[in-house]
Design an enzyme around this catalytic site. Structure first.
Site, short mmCIF file in Angstrom:
data_model
loop_
_atom_site.label_atom_id
_atom_site.label_comp_id
_atom_site.label_asym_id
_atom_site.label_seq_id
_atom_site.Cartn_x
_atom_site.Cartn_y
_atom_site.Cartn_z
N LYS A 22 0.46 31.91 50.75
CA LYS A 22 0.64 31.51 49.40
C LYS A 22 -0.44 31.69 48.46
CE LYS A 22 0.98 27.28 47.90
NZ LYS A 22 0.18 27.14 46.37
N ARG A 122 -7.71 18.08 37.54
CA ARG A 122 -7.98 19.42 37.90
C ARG A 122 -8.11 20.20 36.31
NH1 ARG A 122 -3.21 21.17 42.16
NH2 ARG A 122 -4.89 22.79 42.83
N ASP A 307 -6.37 21.11 51.81
CA ASP A 307 -4.80 21.39 51.95
C ASP A 307 -4.17 21.13 53.45
OD1 ASP A 307 -4.68 22.09 49.48
OD2 ASP A 307 -4.57 24.24 50.01
N ARG A 400 7.77 24.63 47.74
CA ARG A 400 6.72 25.22 47.08
C ARG A 400 5.82 26.21 48.09
NH1 ARG A 400 3.41 21.92 43.36
NH2 ARG A 400 2.16 24.15 43.24
C1 UD1 Z 1 -6.88 25.97 45.06
C2 UD1 Z 1 -5.71 25.97 45.87
C3 UD1 Z 1 -5.35 24.50 46.42
C4 UD1 Z 1 -6.51 24.07 47.00
C5 UD1 Z 1 -7.82 24.11 46.29
C6 UD1 Z 1 -8.99 23.57 46.99
C7 UD1 Z 1 -4.33 27.94 45.27
C8 UD1 Z 1 -3.06 28.59 44.31
N1 UD1 Z 1 -4.72 26.59 45.02
O1 UD1 Z 1 -6.56 25.33 43.93
O2 UD1 Z 1 -4.32 24.84 47.47
O3 UD1 Z 1 -6.28 22.79 47.15
O4 UD1 Z 1 -7.86 25.51 45.69
O5 UD1 Z 1 -9.45 24.35 48.05
O6 UD1 Z 1 -5.21 28.69 45.76
N2 UD1 Z 1 -12.23 21.77 38.75
C9 UD1 Z 1 -12.96 21.75 37.69
N3 UD1 Z 1 -13.03 22.60 36.79
C10 UD1 Z 1 -12.56 23.96 36.81
C11 UD1 Z 1 -11.75 24.08 38.19
C12 UD1 Z 1 -11.88 23.04 39.15
O7 UD1 Z 1 -13.32 20.54 37.74
O8 UD1 Z 1 -12.45 24.51 35.83
C13 UD1 Z 1 -12.22 20.76 40.02
C14 UD1 Z 1 -11.04 20.66 40.40
O9 UD1 Z 1 -10.31 19.49 39.61
C15 UD1 Z 1 -11.14 19.99 41.78
C16 UD1 Z 1 -12.10 20.95 42.39
O10 UD1 Z 1 -12.59 21.73 41.24
O11 UD1 Z 1 -11.45 18.93 42.03
C17 UD1 Z 1 -11.59 22.24 43.05
O12 UD1 Z 1 -10.55 23.01 42.42
P1 UD1 Z 1 -10.23 24.38 42.47
O13 UD1 Z 1 -10.88 24.92 43.60
O14 UD1 Z 1 -10.36 25.27 41.27
O15 UD1 Z 1 -8.68 24.65 43.05
P2 UD1 Z 1 -7.46 25.14 42.62
O16 UD1 Z 1 -7.95 26.90 42.39
O17 UD1 Z 1 -6.58 24.63 41.53
#
Ligand code: UD1
Length: 420
Positions: A22, A122, A307, A400
């Site tokens: 996914k 997030r 995850d 999902r």
């Molecule tokens: C992706 C995965 C999700 C997984 C996560 C962490 C997909 C569709 N989803 O989510 O299943 O749990 O990676 O492995 O691939 N953060 C910030 N600022 C930003 C971006 C992120 O502070 O601009 C923080 C987030 O709040 C979180 C951490 O960084 O605490 C990691 O988030 P991120 O790696 O971006 O997760 P996703 O890409 O949303």
């Protein structure tokens, strides 16, 4: 609303095929917005989140054809609009990764802020910081991110303040069509990033360093169509391995890739599982034994994946001994604990990031409620072990991210039914 009815107490035993990932399929589908030619993508899992992404591509004006084998052909030759509406982005945060490709190809994009979600705030600050470094002008108006650039984006050195999967994907895609070279430091190293980079390379992008924390992209004027097959889902793989181990069972998972889940296999072995890898097949055998309790701490790849934290915690709940589960990625990812305790588990949340799990001999069925995607499978794991019949409500969360969950569990001999 659909519910799952699970009667526990059986050792999972059998064989099944792992679906496409996914978390790869979503950014790869978004990346088709970078080209005006058709892209054909195979091994796409049939999931609600994938349908949402396809709906978003369609709403932007791309033509999408899905065949009976879930091969998806996307042609984004002419788009009708460059706006990703709140109604779609709010249901799935991953939709936010259309921002980079739209901006890079069309010089403008408007994408709703994804907002918070159950597992934490997030934010998207790192995505926006990266795009600004590439020359985008960004404003946030009425809950929408409006981004534009005069001409092409320009390559730049970008160092993320923290490791972000979605942020790395957005910048990686945008940089492919930028003028000059982009260097992304502190990049996410997740296998899904490598899969996306391989897809972009198949479209003609020049990328190196994927899978390490420094990725370099030499921008090109134009990318072209291609055919590609999405990698196997490592989270689905790990989830079924954990479920089998928790029940003392034995499973054979096919069409998967053990190299993408070494941290999880190591913890399963530590719990007493006999794990064997042969090419694209992983076999796990607990020989009917109860697992041993093992501490885990989540971390960006190659660490233990957030995850799979909930599922592993559920296994620890019925393991021999006490364990500590530490969550370092999301600030609110223990919502499953309260529900698992309803089945008779003995878990204390010590702090926002730590749970202490004292393994119990047995669990007893009770009605429970799924709270988010991965947490909901931890309830399935607990229900598979529990004596009696557990009703799990709100399983739209599971749909999902887990393809045909009840069919796959039935293949492993579980007593599972979907009820409405
Ligand atoms: C992706 C995965 C999700 C997984 C996560 C962490 C997909 C569709 N989803 O989510 O299943 O749990 O990676 O492995 O691939 N953060 C910030 N600022 C930003 C971006 C992120 O502070 O601009 C923080 C987030 O709040 C979180 C951490 O960084 O605490 C990691 O988030 P991120 O790696 O971006 O997760 P996703 O890409 O949303």
């Amino acid at each position: 609303m659909d519910k799952l009815l699970i009667t526990g107490g059986r050792c999972l035993s059998g064989s099944l095929r792992i679906s496409g990932a996914k978390n790869s399929a979503l950014p790869i589908l978004a990346a088709t917005l970078l080209i005006d030619e058709p892209a054909i993508i195979g091994n796409i899992p049939h999931l609600h989140d994938v349908t949402t992404m396809i709906e978003l591509l369609g709403c932007l004006g791309a033509q999408v054809v899905v065949d009976e084998k879930m091969r998806v052909e996307v042609t984004a030759a002419h788009l009708g609009q460059l706006k990703a509406p709140y109604e779609l982005v709010k249901t799935m945060r991953a939709s936010f990764v259309v921002l980079g490709p739209l901006l890079a190809r069309f010089g403008a994009a408007e994408v709703s802020l994804p907002g918070g979600c159950a597992i934490g705030a997030r934010p998207v600050d790192q995505h926006l910081k990266g795009l600004e470094a590439l020359g985008a002008e960004i404003e946030v108006v009425d809950g929408y991110v409006r981004a534009k650039v005069d001409g092409r984006l320009r390559g730049a050195d970008i160092a993320f303040d923290l490791v972000t999967v979605g942020g790395t994907e957005n910048i990686l895609m945008a940089a492919c069509l930028a003028e000059g070279t982009t260097r992304i430091s502190n990049a996410a190293r997740e296998p899904e990033i490598v899969d996306l980079a391989n897809f972009l390379s198949a479209m003609g992008a020049r990328i190196s360093g994927q899978g390490t924390s420094v990725i370099e992209v030499e921008g090109v004027q134009r990318l072209h169509g291609c055919e590609y097959s999405v990698m196997p889902d490592r989270v689905e793989t790990g989830t079924y391995l954990i479920a089998a181990a928790a029940t003392g069972g034995r499973v054979k998972l096919q069409q998967t890739d053990a190299s993408t889940l070494e941290a999880v296999l190591e913890k399963l072995r530590a719990a007493g599982a006999d794990v064997r890898v042969d090419g694209a097949v992983i076999e796990l055998d607990m020989h009917g034994r109860r697992p041993k309790a093992v501490d885990i701490e989540t971390a960006p790849y190659p660490g233990f994946p957030t995850d799979m934290q909930a599922q592993y915690l559920a296994m620890n709940a019925v393991a021999i001994g006490e364990s500590r589960v530490t969550e370092t990625i999301f600030e609110n990812r223990f919502m499953h604990v309260q529900e698992i305790n309803r089945l008779g588990a003995d878990i204390d949340i010590q702090s926002a990031s730590t749970a202490i799990v004292r393994g119990v001999d047995s669990l007893k069925a009770a009605p429970v409620m799924a709270t988010d995607l991965r947490a909901s499978f931890s309830l399935v794991v607990a229900a598979l072990v529990a004596e009696g019949t557990t009703l799990i409500d709100r399983i739209y969360h599971i749909d999902r991210g887990y393809e045909t969950i009840e069919e796959k569990l039935q293949l492993l001999g579980a007593d599972v039914q979907r009820v409405r």
